[in-house]
Design an enzyme around this catalytic site. Structure first.
Site, mmCIF file in Angstrom:
data_model
loop_
_atom_site.group_PDB
_atom_site.id
_atom_site.type_symbol
_atom_site.label_atom_id
_atom_site.label_comp_id
_atom_site.label_asym_id
_atom_site.label_seq_id
_atom_site.Cartn_x
_atom_site.Cartn_y
_atom_site.Cartn_z
ATOM 1 N N LYS A 1 49.561 -43.586 7.549
ATOM 2 C CA LYS A 1 49.954 -44.958 7.235
ATOM 3 C C LYS A 1 51.173 -45.359 8.065
ATOM 4 O O LYS A 1 51.198 -46.387 8.697
ATOM 5 C CB LYS A 1 50.267 -45.071 5.741
ATOM 6 C CG LYS A 1 50.701 -46.442 5.324
ATOM 7 C CD LYS A 1 50.896 -46.569 3.829
ATOM 8 C CE LYS A 1 51.488 -47.936 3.510
ATOM 9 N NZ LYS A 1 51.740 -48.156 2.105
ATOM 10 N N GLU B 1 54.753 -33.970 10.197
ATOM 11 C CA GLU B 1 53.654 -32.991 10.171
ATOM 12 C C GLU B 1 52.466 -33.511 10.970
ATOM 13 O O GLU B 1 51.871 -32.802 11.790
ATOM 14 C CB GLU B 1 53.195 -32.734 8.723
ATOM 15 C CG GLU B 1 54.215 -32.045 7.841
ATOM 16 C CD GLU B 1 55.205 -32.995 7.168
ATOM 17 O OE1 GLU B 1 55.370 -34.147 7.651
ATOM 18 O OE2 GLU B 1 55.831 -32.589 6.179
ATOM 19 N N GLY C 1 49.811 -44.830 0.111
ATOM 20 C CA GLY C 1 49.230 -43.648 0.760
ATOM 21 C C GLY C 1 48.244 -42.908 -0.138
ATOM 22 O O GLY C 1 47.136 -42.579 0.263
ATOM 23 N N ARG C 2 48.643 -42.644 -1.395
ATOM 24 C CA ARG C 2 47.772 -41.851 -2.278
ATOM 25 C C ARG C 2 46.639 -42.686 -2.864
ATOM 26 O O ARG C 2 45.836 -42.184 -3.647
ATOM 27 C CB ARG C 2 48.602 -41.169 -3.372
ATOM 28 C CG ARG C 2 49.493 -42.097 -4.156
ATOM 29 C CD ARG C 2 50.527 -41.338 -4.976
ATOM 30 N NE ARG C 2 51.524 -42.223 -5.563
ATOM 31 C CZ ARG C 2 52.616 -42.648 -4.936
ATOM 32 N NH1 ARG C 2 52.854 -42.271 -3.700
ATOM 33 N NH2 ARG C 2 53.481 -43.448 -5.544
ATOM 34 N N GLU D 1 53.151 -37.742 -7.682
ATOM 35 C CA GLU D 1 53.907 -38.597 -6.760
ATOM 36 C C GLU D 1 54.062 -40.001 -7.357
ATOM 37 O O GLU D 1 55.020 -40.707 -7.061
ATOM 38 C CB GLU D 1 53.218 -38.662 -5.382
ATOM 39 C CG GLU D 1 54.158 -39.137 -4.294
ATOM 40 C CD GLU D 1 53.623 -38.928 -2.880
ATOM 41 O OE1 GLU D 1 54.252 -38.211 -2.092
ATOM 42 O OE2 GLU D 1 52.561 -39.497 -2.557
ATOM 43 N N HIS E 1 38.124 -17.026 -16.134
ATOM 44 C CA HIS E 1 38.369 -15.603 -15.873
ATOM 45 C C HIS E 1 39.722 -15.377 -15.221
ATOM 46 O O HIS E 1 39.952 -14.329 -14.609
ATOM 47 C CB HIS E 1 37.240 -15.043 -14.994
ATOM 48 C CG HIS E 1 35.917 -15.174 -15.683
ATOM 49 N ND1 HIS E 1 35.430 -14.219 -16.540
ATOM 50 C CD2 HIS E 1 35.030 -16.186 -15.705
ATOM 51 C CE1 HIS E 1 34.267 -14.624 -17.036
ATOM 52 N NE2 HIS E 1 34.012 -15.822 -16.542
ATOM 53 N N LYS F 1 62.944 -34.607 3.666
ATOM 54 C CA LYS F 1 62.561 -35.003 5.033
ATOM 55 C C LYS F 1 63.801 -35.189 5.896
ATOM 56 O O LYS F 1 63.862 -34.747 7.035
ATOM 57 C CB LYS F 1 61.803 -36.336 5.006
ATOM 58 C CG LYS F 1 60.364 -36.274 4.590
ATOM 59 C CD LYS F 1 59.740 -37.647 4.894
ATOM 60 C CE LYS F 1 58.411 -37.835 4.208
ATOM 61 N NZ LYS F 1 57.838 -39.163 4.459
HETATM 62 O O1 F6P Z 1 55.810 -37.772 2.076
HETATM 63 C C1 F6P Z 1 54.964 -38.355 1.148
HETATM 64 C C2 F6P Z 1 54.023 -39.315 1.817
HETATM 65 O O2 F6P Z 1 54.714 -40.463 2.191
HETATM 66 C C3 F6P Z 1 52.859 -39.646 0.919
HETATM 67 O O3 F6P Z 1 53.121 -40.647 0.021
HETATM 68 C C4 F6P Z 1 51.826 -40.017 1.928
HETATM 69 O O4 F6P Z 1 50.539 -40.003 1.377
HETATM 70 C C5 F6P Z 1 52.046 -38.944 2.963
HETATM 71 O O5 F6P Z 1 53.445 -38.754 2.979
HETATM 72 C C6 F6P Z 1 51.536 -39.250 4.332
HETATM 73 O O6 F6P Z 1 52.117 -40.401 4.864
HETATM 74 P P1 F6P Z 1 51.516 -41.113 6.143
HETATM 75 O O7 F6P Z 1 50.120 -41.545 5.832
HETATM 76 O O8 F6P Z 1 52.433 -42.265 6.408
HETATM 77 O O9 F6P Z 1 51.522 -40.123 7.274
#
Ligand code: F6P
Length: 572
Positions: free
Chosen positions: A206, A212, A267-268, A353, A384, A512
């Site tokens: 987004k 990452e 995002g979620r 979140e 189990h 972060k």
């Molecule tokens: O760090 C949390 C977050 O902002 C989530 O809310 C989001 O889904 C994820 O990182 C990934 O964010 P992006 O889609 O901006 O890379």
């Protein structure tokens, strides 16, 4: 005390629940033959039995009064009509508009969002059809056989869960891979299987600044370019999904290969947007639309059903009852379905979140529990592994049990046995086993009195442990859409009652920011002294014993400059 805990509806529940705690569900079932009918309902394709929760008619009436007091209906309408309910970021929250395929306008900041949604869906369809029909060709003229979605959090968990859940509907010609981890091992292991000639990368982010994802994207691009030796070919093998079009272009992706979404999609909550591109490639646009329609079916139910017959409201209230009045903080999700094995991971982000917050709408710290600790696994495997604690641990844990009536693979009668376990577990958790029952059983086994006495307490089950049972005919795209939307709205209802903002995530920022600062300290060999002694010690231990010198870190990656430039923007 806060306004909420002092409020009449909250106080009424506080007064009611000590009595409730003295009841046993076994007796509630014995005295009401209609308990199942009274406390179960159907919404679209989803059936919910919530009768095995520790509550009475009176409890429910008090909970509905709490929902009314907290103006759940008003907040619900505000979300559906595009008011800026994400009040810390001044944004509308309109993932529901993404799954409303009608022409009915939906406004965000006075602009109808529907035409943009339609345009992106059409662009996705044109692209997806080409990829699926072998018409989108790689640089050497080969069709795409592998698609790698690079994203994290909402840009990974939702699409990955859905692709996995809808495997029976997926094309077997194209293999989907998901890379989220900053640990280079995930990308390295994924790339080992792939050929640059027939691999398509989807960079899903987004913000298009998430470190990452940016690292993984740069690594994937480095891998690709070093093999094909021609940067022009990037446009046939890299596409992006983002709200940050400028950053995507800076990264070097062809503007034609960008699928847009908007800041009013959290995002979620984004799997319904172009973030679902990997889903579309796996199962095709028709099934993706069915997923959207299933979500919309639940939206209509949630928006229109009275609170007393409203599934997300009821599930939200069951959570509030346990979390705030029965003193039970965790919540488990147990899917008796192999295809739903990633559902608990997805729900973890959705719930924790969204509602893991302790500051309310007025900027005050709350004096009550908010978001629960959410976890889960495939039910039958859990039986189990950790069910021992569910049955006899010191902490009762409310559980959602989830199952499809029909399996896509009903080999040799597996499914009825799976179903019988599903039914047995919720009954066992509710009924338990009394001392008298255990004694009788042991006497029938012919055990000597001494052994009976010694073992008896270990074999007793208190029971009275709450569960929801969620069933549907089969796990198809429509049903899955409705199931996901059910949980989204449950989380929303709880956030409204707890008076928090379920749509921001400031809590992820601090880690972060610090990582960014520390990252620069790792580039040379000088010991650090500016942090606390633990952090200094750990950083210096790493610097002393690592295999690669700091200054070599920079040269590992020839795209470091682009990466830094994009990430600088986020942290400046
Ligand atoms: O760090 C949390 C977050 O902002 C989530 O809310 C989001 O889904 C994820 O990182 C990934 O964010 P992006 O889609 O901006 O890379």
């Amino acid at each position: 005390m806060s306004q909420l805990t002092e409020s009449p509806a909250w106080q009424a529940l506080e007064k009611h629940t000590p009595q409730l705690k003295k009841l046993h569900m076994r007796d509630l079932f014995a005295t009401n033959a209609e308990r199942f009918e009274d406390f179960s309902l159907q919404a679209g394709p989803i059936f919910l039995d919530y009768s095995k929760n520790l509550m009475t008619e009176e409890t429910m009436a008090l909970l509905f009064a709490l929902a009314r007091q907290e103006r759940v209906e008003e907040h619900r309408e505000a979300m559906f009509t595009g008011e800026p309910v994400n009040f810390t970021e001044h944004r509308s929250v309109l993932h529901t508009a993404l799954r409303d395929l009608s022409d009915e306008p939906v406004l965000s900041s006075h602009k109808n969002v529907k035409p943009d949604i339609k345009a992106v869906l059409a662009k996705m369809k044109a692209f997806v059809d080409k990829v699926r029909h072998g018409q989108w060709l790689g640089y050497s003229g080969k069709p795409i056989t592998d698609v790698v979605n690079i994203g994290i959090g909402g840009s990974d968990l939702g699409p990955k869960m859905v692709v996995n859940a809808l495997k029976p509907f997926a094309s077997r010609k194209i293999k989907l891979h998901f890379v989220s981890n900053l640990d280079g091992s995930q990308m390295a292991e994924t790339l080992k299987e792939l050929s640059p000639e027939s691999t398509l990368f989807i960079i899903s982010s987004k913000s298009f600044t998430t470190p990452e994802t940016m690292f993984n994207a740069v690594t994937a691009r480095g891998w690709f370019v070093s093999r094909v030796k021609n940067r022009e070919f990037i446009k046939k093998h890299f596409v992006a999904v983002s709200t940050n079009l400028e950053a995507v272009e800076r990264f070097g992706i062809d503007p034609h290969n960008i699928f847009e979404f908007w800041e009013w999609v959290g995002g979620r909550y984004s799997l319904w947007s172009a973030i679902g591109l990997s889903i579309c490639i796996a199962v095709g646009m028709r099934h993706f639309r069915e997923l959207l329609e299933g979500g919309h079916k639940m939206d209509v139910h949630f928006r229109t059903a009275p609170l007393e017959e409203n599934m997300p409201v009821i599930m939200g209230l069951m959570g509030i009852l346990h979390n705030n009045f029965l003193g039970v903080y965790p919540q488990a999700f147990l899917a008796y379905d192999h295809y739903l094995n990633l559902f608990p991971d997805y729900l973890q982000q959705l719930d924790m979140e969204s509602n893991g917050k302790h500051i309310n709408r007025d900027g005050e710290s709350v004096d009550y529990n908010t978001g629960p600790i959410v976890w889960g696994d495939q039910g039958i495997n859990g039986q189990h592994a950790f069910y021992q604690l569910l049955h006899q641990g010191t902490q009762p844990i409310p559980c959602d049990f989830i199952i499809a009536l029909d399996s896509y693979n009903p080999a040799c009668g597996h499914h009825p046995v799976l179903m019988s376990n599903f039914f047995a577990q919720t009954r066992a958790l509710m009924m338990g086993k009394t001392e008298a029952e255990v004694r009788m059983e042991m006497e029938q086994e012919g055990l000597p009195e001494e052994e009976i006495k010694a073992l008896l307490p270990h074999r007793v089950f208190e029971g009275n442990r709450s569960t929801n049972s969620i069933m549907f005919k089969e796990l198809n795209p429509f049903t899955l859409g409705a199931l996901i939307a059910l949980y989204e709205h449950k989380v929303f209802v709880q956030g409204v009652i707890w008076r928090i903002n379920s749509f921001d995530q400031w809590g992820v920022q601090l880690g972060k920011q610090l990582a960014k600062e520390i990252q620069y300290d790792l580039l040379d060999e000088q010991p650090v002294a500016k942090y606390d002694s633990s952090t200094n010690g750990l950083v210096n231990y790493y610097k002393r014993y690592r295999n690669i010198e700091g200054n070599k870190l920079l040269s590992c990656n020839n795209d470091w400059g682009v990466l830094q430039e994009i990430m600088e923007k986020e942290f400046k």
